[in-house]
Scaffold this active site. Structure first.
Site, PDB file in Angstrom:
ATOM      1  N   TYR A 128      -2.693   0.814  10.564  1.00 45.81           N
ATOM      2  CA  TYR A 128      -2.425   0.551   9.150  1.00 45.81           C
ATOM      3  C   TYR A 128      -1.136   1.233   8.720  1.00 45.81           C
ATOM      4  O   TYR A 128      -0.292   0.628   8.048  1.00 45.81           O
ATOM      5  CB  TYR A 128      -3.595   1.054   8.305  1.00 45.81           C
ATOM      6  CG  TYR A 128      -3.613   0.535   6.891  1.00 45.81           C
ATOM      7  CD1 TYR A 128      -3.983  -0.785   6.619  1.00 45.81           C
ATOM      8  CD2 TYR A 128      -3.288   1.350   5.815  1.00 45.81           C
ATOM      9  CE1 TYR A 128      -4.012  -1.270   5.317  1.00 45.81           C
ATOM     10  CE2 TYR A 128      -3.315   0.877   4.507  1.00 45.81           C
ATOM     11  CZ  TYR A 128      -3.680  -0.433   4.264  1.00 45.81           C
ATOM     12  OH  TYR A 128      -3.711  -0.913   2.969  1.00 45.81           O
TER      13      TYR A 128
ATOM     14  N   SER B  32       0.849  -1.193   0.000  1.00 46.01           N
ATOM     15  CA  SER B  32       0.000   0.000   0.000  1.00 46.01           C
ATOM     16  C   SER B  32       0.881   1.239   0.000  1.00 46.01           C
ATOM     17  O   SER B  32       1.995   1.237   0.546  1.00 46.01           O
ATOM     18  CB  SER B  32      -0.934   0.044   1.211  1.00 46.01           C
ATOM     19  OG  SER B  32      -1.447   1.353   1.408  1.00 46.01           O
TER      20      SER B  32
ATOM     21  N   LYS C 293       2.004  -1.112   7.724  1.00 48.29           N
ATOM     22  CA  LYS C 293       2.388  -1.090   6.315  1.00 48.29           C
ATOM     23  C   LYS C 293       3.811  -0.552   6.134  1.00 48.29           C
ATOM     24  O   LYS C 293       4.533  -0.972   5.224  1.00 48.29           O
ATOM     25  CB  LYS C 293       1.379  -0.281   5.500  1.00 48.29           C
ATOM     26  CG  LYS C 293       0.044  -0.993   5.338  1.00 48.29           C
ATOM     27  CD  LYS C 293       0.201  -2.342   4.633  1.00 48.29           C
ATOM     28  CE  LYS C 293      -1.124  -2.986   4.303  1.00 48.29           C
ATOM     29  NZ  LYS C 293      -0.976  -4.236   3.516  1.00 48.29           N
TER      30      LYS C 293
END
Length: 257
Positions: A145, A132, A149
């Protein structure tokens, strides 16, 4: 790539990858925590469904073993499974652990299971890790997140730097907005980031096409959104300016007036 495994392939980017590789003639193993979704995609493309939890080392080893037996080996493993939850520093520990398990440890478990079979095999093998753009930049509204990530990207970098000379090609897929259930749920929940990303969101099939093209080479970063490269350069060259711009966005989310 004739023998491919895709995790998180019951929907979204994973399903699009599985369909694209199958259309290109590959034999594909479809993995997802949702067993029905995995079987549906596998039936559609003539592949094998191996449901399981990407955050479980036992399940990942079982997936690799079953795939190796069915395919006679693995040429490309797409470690694609991921989760997104909103939150900040007050996010409960259990949520941090779940997100870290899926977004980071799943890739560790894959490499533990595959590298003894892959390294020095005489033929290059590919590990595609879906990271991502949040791993290159950040995602306002989700501490877990953003952090996990970033960690996934760091692990992909470490693998590439450590094992490239032994036949391992690691690539990091870093899309920005993609029209998946993850983005839809963010919009429905009133996420400012989700609404912003939705403006330039790509279809999962477009991301899969970009991946297929990128597999012809060995470039580390796969960036379906070209502007992410510019943001990444700005973040590296002028972090104060970049962080100031991100904080301006955050203030806009908090007070849209």
């Amino acid at each position: 790539m004739k023998r491919v495994v895709v995790t998180g392939a019951g929907g979204g980017i994973g399903a699009a990858l599985a369909r694209r590789f199958a259309a290109d003639g590959a034999r594909v193993v479809v993995n997802d925590l949702n067993a029905d979704a995995a079987r549906s995609v596998a039936d559609e493309i003539g592949g094998l469904a191996v449901p399981g939890d990407a955050a479980s080392e036992d399940d990942v080893r079982a997936l690799v073993d079953a795939s190796w037996t069915d395919l006679g080996g693995i040429d490309l493993f797409c470690s694609n499974a991921g989760v997104l939850s909103s939150g900040d520093e007050t996010t409960p520990d259990a949520q941090w652990q779940r997100d870290f398990g899926v977004n980071v440890m799943s890739h560790v478990y894959v490499s533990r299971a595959l590298l003894p079979r892959w390294l020095d095999s005489g033929e290059p093998k590919r590990l595609l890790i879906t990271v991502s753009a949040a791993g290159l930049l950040t995602l306002l509204g989700s501490a877990t997140y953003s952090v996990t990530k970033h960690a996934a990207l760091a692990y992909a970098e470490w693998l590439r730097a450590t094992y490239a000379h032994r036949g391992l090609i690691v690539q990091a897929l870093c899309p920005q907005g993609v029209r998946t259930d993850m983005l839809t749920r963010g919009n429905e929940g009133g996420s400012g980031s989700a609404a912003l990303l939705a403006e330039g969101a790509l279809a999962p099939e477009a991301v899969a096409d970009q991946v297929a093209e990128s597999l012809a080479g060995a470039g580390f970063l796969i960036l379906p959104h070209a502007e992410v490269a510019d943001y990444y350069r700005l973040r590296a060259s002028d972090p104060d300016r970049w962080l100031g711009g991100m904080n301006k966005l955050q203030r806009g989310f908090e007070d849209p007036k």
